[in-house]
Design an enzyme around this catalytic site. Structure first.
Site, PDB file in Angstrom:
ATOM      1  N   ASP A 167      -6.026   1.846  -3.393  1.00 27.65           N
ATOM      2  CA  ASP A 167      -7.278   1.541  -2.701  1.00 27.65           C
ATOM      3  C   ASP A 167      -7.774   2.741  -1.906  1.00 27.65           C
ATOM      4  O   ASP A 167      -8.818   2.678  -1.266  1.00 27.65           O
ATOM      5  CB  ASP A 167      -7.147   0.308  -1.803  1.00 27.65           C
ATOM      6  N   ASP A 214      -1.256   1.125  -4.009  1.00 29.43           N
ATOM      7  CA  ASP A 214      -2.126   0.120  -4.622  1.00 29.43           C
ATOM      8  C   ASP A 214      -3.474   0.705  -5.010  1.00 29.43           C
ATOM      9  O   ASP A 214      -4.368  -0.022  -5.444  1.00 29.43           O
ATOM     10  CB  ASP A 214      -2.302  -1.085  -3.701  1.00 29.43           C
ATOM     11  N   SER A 218       0.821  -1.212   0.000  1.00 22.64           N
ATOM     12  CA  SER A 218       0.000   0.000   0.000  1.00 22.64           C
ATOM     13  C   SER A 218       0.858   1.266   0.000  1.00 22.64           C
ATOM     14  O   SER A 218       1.591   1.525  -0.946  1.00 22.64           O
ATOM     15  CB  SER A 218      -0.956  -0.043   1.193  1.00 22.64           C
TER      16      SER A 218
END
Length: 459
Positions: free
Chosen positions: A242, A240, A100
């Site tokens: 998200d 990533d 992440s």
């Protein structure tokens, strides 16, 4: 062999020394044992742009295949795409190789269930126990799974994203920071396909520069780019993708609280909020809660972590939930954070309203809020000593009904996070200082970082 455990967002560690190929192989085997039914089971796997991603991914895929699971690899894709393909394609599980927002030397393994959601804690603990002591009869060459490249997934995902904004985005100039991460190709393409003019940074990954120069946890980059490029707004993703955070044309930061306030307020006025509940976390700002209340909505607080937010959304039947950090979940569109969906949902509201993001900055005034991260030797037992325990009670009493005190161990790093908010900055700072000093004195802790969250990001 090092044994990193599941945190709030998967297993993470320094690739090669903590997150070794040997460990990743065992993780793959254990995941297959818990989530797959043997030969004929199917998994889909994506990764971000880290140099170690192919190494870790290959080991996890080998572990899955050794237990009879057929693996379809997506290559470099956002977490949202992996979740979308897992649930759309009827896979038994999904895997994302990513750490992440962490630096490039770290990597991680996120595991998704067949719905595309992150695993519950019981499943993670079962996987952890198998990693520590994996015992199973080996399969022969006819029973093992295969590893092949997935086809068509990107096109399906992009077409779905574009369908979310029937109004199109013609006339908008958008600045975008992709953090040299997983969204570096897909995000600019989708927004351009919808008609927006896009000015990008962070779209030249080399395996080592992910999150290094900007991204959602370093929003100064997008704030500067938005102003310098004279964009209507800016969008910044993490490694990533998200999560997403935003900048208005004046370079002012819009975190997850502000994004959810805009979205929920708009659809409430349109009569489209079937549930009055908006799910935040213990970190969500008191000013955000007050704004929702004034608009006939109520803030429900979950523990930090988008898995916890997702669980509470399901319990309440809410239509939106998320974190200050930019993880926002729209249950009708997917069970986990997807920064591209978050960005499109925000821009769609602005397009429908005929307003700019800057027009919404004064929707509410955040309460003074601060976060201090204190490095500690361990995350367990930090609150058991007399000094820390006394400081927690004293600071909570000092703030009283005028604010909140939230102190917790990090789910991903060896540190304790101290968050205090109050209706007065001096009161906030006094209560926070009392706790931090006790942590440093009793635990030998050191202050890692201090962030004024009033106009910034949560954890």
């Amino acid at each position: 062999m090092s044994r990193p455990k599941f945190g709030t967002d998967g297993i993470r560690g320094v690739a090669g020394t903590q997150l070794t190929p040997e460990l990743a192989l065992l993780v793959g085997k254990a995941v297959a044992q818990v989530l797959a039914s043997g030969s004929g089971s199917r998994a889909v796997m994506g990764r971000d742009t880290r140099k170690s991603g192919s190494m870790v991914g290959a080991a996890v895929a080998a572990g899955l295949a050794s237990r009879g699971v057929d693996v379809r690899t997506l290559g470099i894709v956002p977490t949202g795409l992996a979740s979308f393909e897992t649930r759309r394609g009827g896979f038994d599980l999904g895997v994302v190789i990513s750490a992440s927002h962490n630096p490039a030397e770290d990597n991680g393994i996120k595991v998704l269930g067949p719905s595309g959601a992150k695993l519950d804690e019981d499943s993670e603990q079962e996987i952890e126990s198998l990693i520590d002591d994996f015992r199973a009869d080996p399969l022969d060459g006819l029973a093992v799974g295969g590893i092949e490249l997935a086809t068509g997934a990107r096109e399906r995902y992009c077409q779905w994203l574009e369908s979310l904004v029937p109004e199109g985005l013609a006339g908008l100039r958008i600045a975008m920071d992709c953090a040299h991460g997983a969204a570096y190709e897909i995000a600019p393409s989708v927004f351009r396909q919808l008609g927006a003019e896009v000015v990008c940074v962070g779209v030249a990954p080399d395996g080592l520069n992910i999150n290094a120069e900007g991204g959602a946890t370093k929003p100064h980059s997008i704030q500067t780019l938005t102003q310098e490029s004279r964009a209507d707004l800016g969008i910044s993703f993490d490694g990533d993708a998200d999560r997403a955070v935003f900048s208005d044309s004046l370079g002012r930061l819009f975190n997850g609280d502000r994004m959810m306030a805009i979205w929920a307020g708009h659809w409430r006025r349109e009569g489209r909020m079937a549930s009055p509940s908006v799910v935040g976390t213990v970190m969500s700002n008191g000013g955000f809660a007050r704004y929702l209340s004034a608009n006939g909505l109520d803030l429900q607080r979950a523990k930090v972590g988008d898995r916890n937010v997702t669980r509470m959304i399901g319990e309440l039947g809410a239509q939106i939930g998320g974190e200050q950090s930019g993880h926002v979940i729209f249950p009708e569109l997917g069970p986990t954070g997807d920064g591209l969906v978050t960005a499109l949902e925000l821009v769609r509201v602005l397009k429908r309203e005929g307003k700019s993001l800057a027009d919404h900055f004064d929707d509410f005034e955040p309460w003074p809020q601060i976060l201090v991260n204190v490095n500690t030797r361990a995350n367990s037992g930090w609150d058991k000593g007399p000094k820390v325990s006394s400081s927690l009670s004293s600071a909570t009493a000092r703030v009283g009904s005028r604010g909140r005190v939230v102190v917790r161990a990090s789910g991903t790093q060896p540190m304790v996070r101290v968050m205090v908010e109050a209706d007065d900055q001096s009161l906030r700072d006094e209560a926070c200082q009392e706790i931090v000093e006790a942590l440093c004195e009793e635990l030998g802790g050191t202050v890692y970082s201090t962030v004024d969250l009033t106009y910034a990001l949560g954890d």
